[in-house]
Design a protein around this motif. Structure first.
Motif, short mmCIF file in Angstrom:
data_model
loop_
_atom_site.label_atom_id
_atom_site.label_comp_id
_atom_site.label_asym_id
_atom_site.label_seq_id
_atom_site.Cartn_x
_atom_site.Cartn_y
_atom_site.Cartn_z
N VAL A 131 -13.91 43.21 -30.71
CA VAL A 131 -13.89 44.72 -31.21
C VAL A 131 -12.44 45.29 -30.58
O VAL A 131 -12.08 45.16 -29.50
N HIS A 132 -11.70 45.73 -31.53
CA HIS A 132 -10.39 46.40 -31.19
C HIS A 132 -10.68 47.95 -31.10
O HIS A 132 -9.94 48.96 -31.82
N GLY A 133 -11.27 48.28 -29.93
CA GLY A 133 -11.79 49.79 -29.60
C GLY A 133 -10.56 50.38 -29.22
O GLY A 133 -10.23 51.62 -29.59
N ALA A 134 -9.46 49.76 -28.38
CA ALA A 134 -8.23 50.34 -27.61
C ALA A 134 -7.35 50.80 -29.02
O ALA A 134 -6.85 51.91 -28.91
N ALA A 135 -7.29 49.97 -29.99
CA ALA A 135 -6.34 50.30 -30.97
C ALA A 135 -6.75 51.40 -32.01
O ALA A 135 -6.28 52.20 -32.34
N ILE A 164 -8.82 53.71 -30.63
CA ILE A 164 -8.51 54.98 -29.99
C ILE A 164 -7.04 55.34 -29.59
O ILE A 164 -6.84 56.71 -29.86
N GLY A 165 -6.33 54.40 -29.79
CA GLY A 165 -4.88 54.75 -29.85
C GLY A 165 -4.34 55.55 -31.19
O GLY A 165 -3.81 56.39 -31.07
N ALA A 166 -5.08 54.80 -32.33
CA ALA A 166 -4.66 55.55 -33.55
C ALA A 166 -5.08 57.18 -33.77
O ALA A 166 -4.73 58.01 -34.16
N ALA A 167 -6.44 57.08 -33.18
CA ALA A 167 -7.22 58.47 -33.23
C ALA A 167 -6.40 59.31 -32.31
O ALA A 167 -6.39 60.73 -32.66
N VAL A 168 -5.88 59.22 -31.12
CA VAL A 168 -5.03 59.78 -30.29
C VAL A 168 -3.59 60.10 -30.83
O VAL A 168 -3.19 61.55 -30.77
N ALA A 169 -3.06 59.30 -31.15
CA ALA A 169 -1.60 59.27 -31.57
C ALA A 169 -1.10 59.51 -33.06
O ALA A 169 -0.51 60.53 -33.09
N ALA A 170 -1.61 58.68 -33.69
CA ALA A 170 -1.25 58.67 -34.94
C ALA A 170 -2.18 59.61 -36.20
O ALA A 170 -1.23 60.50 -37.12
N ARG A 206 -12.97 50.34 -39.35
CA ARG A 206 -13.73 48.88 -38.94
C ARG A 206 -12.85 48.33 -38.03
O ARG A 206 -13.17 47.34 -37.38
N SER A 207 -11.34 48.41 -37.92
CA SER A 207 -10.54 47.69 -37.03
C SER A 207 -9.31 48.63 -36.57
O SER A 207 -9.02 49.80 -37.41
N GLY A 208 -8.65 48.30 -35.64
CA GLY A 208 -7.74 49.02 -35.13
C GLY A 208 -6.60 49.16 -35.89
O GLY A 208 -5.84 50.25 -36.55
N ALA A 209 -6.38 47.91 -37.07
CA ALA A 209 -5.32 47.80 -37.86
C ALA A 209 -5.51 48.80 -38.99
O ALA A 209 -4.64 49.41 -39.48
N ARG A 210 -6.79 49.02 -39.49
CA ARG A 210 -7.18 49.94 -40.53
C ARG A 210 -6.99 51.23 -40.28
O ARG A 210 -6.66 52.05 -40.95
N ALA A 211 -7.37 51.62 -38.65
CA ALA A 211 -7.16 52.88 -38.34
C ALA A 211 -5.51 53.29 -38.55
O ALA A 211 -5.12 54.35 -38.88
N TRP A 212 -4.64 52.31 -37.81
CA TRP A 212 -3.32 52.60 -37.93
C TRP A 212 -2.85 52.56 -39.48
O TRP A 212 -1.86 53.59 -39.63
N VAL A 213 -3.13 51.80 -40.16
CA VAL A 213 -2.69 51.81 -41.74
C VAL A 213 -3.00 53.06 -42.41
O VAL A 213 -2.23 53.41 -43.28
N GLY A 214 -4.18 53.38 -42.17
CA GLY A 214 -4.74 54.59 -42.77
C GLY A 214 -4.08 55.90 -42.46
O GLY A 214 -3.49 56.70 -43.23
N SER A 215 -3.71 55.93 -41.09
CA SER A 215 -3.00 57.07 -40.68
C SER A 215 -1.33 56.86 -41.17
O SER A 215 -0.77 58.02 -41.51
#
Length: 87
Positions: A6-10, A12-18, A64-73
Motif C-alpha cells: 500500500v502506497h499510503g505515504a505517497a 498522503i504526500g500528494a494530498a498535502v503537497a500537490a 488507488r495508488s500514490g502514483a495516481r494521486a500525484w498524476v491527477g494533481s
C-alpha cells in the motif's frame, strides 16, 4: 499469498503537497476565464478556493495508488497553468 503493498505515504504526500497547489491553480484559472467584473471574480475565487483544496486533498487520499494521486494533481495543475498562460 503475498500482502499487497500500500502506497499510503505517497498518497498522503500528494494530498498535502500537490493537491492543494493544483486546487489553487484551478481556482485561478477559473477566475481568469469567468466573464464577470473583476471584483466578482476575486470574490468567487475566495469562496471557492478552500472547498476546492479540501476536495482535492480528499480525492488524492482516495486514489488507488500514490502514483495516481500525484498524476491527477499534476494533470489538474498542467491544464490550469495552460489556461492561465493562454488567457
Amino acid at each position: 499469498m503475498a500482502a499487497k503493498h500500500v502506497h499510503g505515504a505517497a498518497r498522503i504526500g500528494a494530498a498535502v503537497a500537490a493537491a492543494p497547489a493544483a486546487a489553487v491553480l484551478a481556482t485561478l484559472a477559473l477566475v481568469a476565464v469567468l466573464p464577470a467584473a473583476r471584483d466578482v471574480r476575486y470574490l468567487l475565487a475566495y469562496l471557492v478556493v478552500l472547498p476546492a483544496m479540501v476536495l482535492a486533498a480528499c480525492l488524492a487520499l482516495l486514489a488507488r495508488s500514490g502514483a495516481r494521486a500525484w498524476v491527477g494533481s499534476a494533470v489538474v495543475a498542467a491544464v490550469s497553468s495552460a489556461i492561465l498562460v493562454l488567457t
